[in-house]
Design an enzyme around this catalytic site. Structure first.
Site, mmCIF file in Angstrom:
data_model
loop_
_atom_site.group_PDB
_atom_site.id
_atom_site.type_symbol
_atom_site.label_atom_id
_atom_site.label_comp_id
_atom_site.label_asym_id
_atom_site.label_seq_id
_atom_site.Cartn_x
_atom_site.Cartn_y
_atom_site.Cartn_z
ATOM 1 N N GLU A 281 -1.978 -2.155 -7.746
ATOM 2 C CA GLU A 281 -2.915 -2.528 -7.142
ATOM 3 C C GLU A 281 -3.420 -1.052 -6.682
ATOM 4 O OE1 GLU A 281 -3.736 -3.760 -3.646
ATOM 5 O OE2 GLU A 281 -1.663 -1.969 -3.290
ATOM 6 N N HIS B 67 -4.992 -5.526 -1.704
ATOM 7 C CA HIS B 67 -4.973 -5.563 -0.286
ATOM 8 C C HIS B 67 -6.212 -6.183 -0.021
ATOM 9 C CE1 HIS B 67 -4.344 -1.523 -0.706
ATOM 10 N NE2 HIS B 67 -3.916 -1.106 0.732
ATOM 11 N N SER C 77 0.585 -1.159 0.043
ATOM 12 C CA SER C 77 -0.021 -0.330 -0.265
ATOM 13 C C SER C 77 0.521 0.927 0.307
ATOM 14 C CB SER C 77 -1.349 -0.184 1.123
ATOM 15 O OG SER C 77 -2.300 0.899 1.291
#
Length: 334
Positions: free
Chosen positions: A235, A303, A112
């Site tokens: 992502e 995630h 992330s």
């Protein structure tokens, strides 16, 4: 390519909190994550920002950078793993000691928002970094880490698998959202419909990527790697279609899609389609246009759980038609 040493039982892991103060916000889950790592045979050193909180961040920019530098300087620490992501890891980039890390390589891992740290370290040092589990969301899962998530971690950083090998497609997965402070049951798993071919083709290149939204915070800077010849993986989480159009278009107008050899798109956790009369996949193809690169989508990275660990900087290959991703090199050395 510079690679860190394999992680072994008995090694020390340094835990950093480079952005969101997750250990304070979710103390029980954080402690469960540390316990998971200890059960796996590791010794834990908590960073100086672990118990700090300044609203949206754990501590000041200099304090967070110093926390990481202390682990970079500590030769007993074999891996640095983030507690969670957030929004502001990019603030640390001017203050990290890249030269020392290059001279004393070690595993650096997270996902992330930690994309900023991983890609900057790779760009500045050539050191392989690892897009993989974080302490609170991954190792701290209730009642314990997902077995496949642990397996993928051990395959890559503990060399339970030696390259070359193809990545498996998990049989089941989840993006279920449960309140971490009140969670009393396991997340519900659903059948994995598999990875999907969006554009046919084969590619070989350097595996580089991470969280797309985070990239906008340092894209085009001296800390962002050259993507020429890369297999790019992307992502994202909890974004909407407008966000995605903006982010993909950032790459388009910067010429990224003309530079890369292949594109891997991870499962998007809770994408808000905003009732658009087109799908996310159609939007991506619209933006990419006539650029002829193989595209594999719905891949288990980031995630959603379980997620593979992607070593940034290794040589990899993909066959979009066969829905195959192969690691051609190990991310660590024995």
């Amino acid at each position: 390519m510079l690679r860190p040493k394999v992680l072994e039982k008995g090694d020390q892991i340094g835990v950093i909190t480079p952005s969101s103060p997750a250990p304070v916000m979710f103390e029980e889950r954080y402690q469960r994550g540390l316990s998971q790592l200890r059960k796996m045979g590791f010794h834990i050193i908590e960073g100086t920002c672990t118990n700090k909180s300044q609203s949206y961040r754990s501590a000041s920019i200099k304090e967070r950078a110093e926390e990481m530098n202390q682990f970079i300087y500590n030769d007993e620490v074999k891996a640095i793993i983030s507690t969670i992501g957030g929004y502001n890891s990019n603030s640390l980039l001017p203050y990290l000691d890249y030269n020392h890390l290059k001279a004393h390589p070690k595993i650096v891992m997270g996902y992330s928002d930690v994309t900023a740290l991983l890609l900057a370290i790779y760009e500045k040092t050539g050191l392989t970094t690892f897009y993989g589990p974080a302490i609170v969301p991954s190792f701290g899962e209730f009642p314990e880490m997902f077995p496949k998530g642990r397996e993928y971690f051990e395959n890559v950083v503990m060399l339970k698998k030696n390259a070359p090998y193809s990545l498996e497609i998990p049989i089941e997965w989840t993006e279920e959202f449960l309140d971490w402070n009140t969670q009393e049951r396991e997340k519900q798993m659903v059948e994995n419909t598999g990875w999907k071919t969006l554009r046919q083709g084969k590619a070989k290149g350097t595996l580089i990527g991470g969280n797309l939204n985070t990239m906008s915070g340092f894209f085009g800077s001296e800390y962002f790697p050259n993507l020429n010849g890369a297999i790019l993986f992307l992502e994202d989480s909890f974004k909407n279609m407008a966000d995605q159009e903006r982010s993909y278009s950032m790459l388009k107008i910067s010429g990224v899609f003309d530079q890369i050899e292949g594109l891997i798109i991870g499962k998007h956790e809770h994408l808000n389609d905003q009732h658009a009369p087109f799908s996310h996949d159609e939007l991506l193809l619209e933006i990419i246009g006539d650029v002829n690169v193989p595209i594999l989508i719905n891949v288990d990275i980031g995630h959603t759980f379980p997620s593979h660990v992607f070593p940034i900087g290794i040589k990899a290959s993909m066959d979009a038609g066969k829905r195959e991703i192969r690691f051609l090199e190990n991310g660590v050395v024995g």
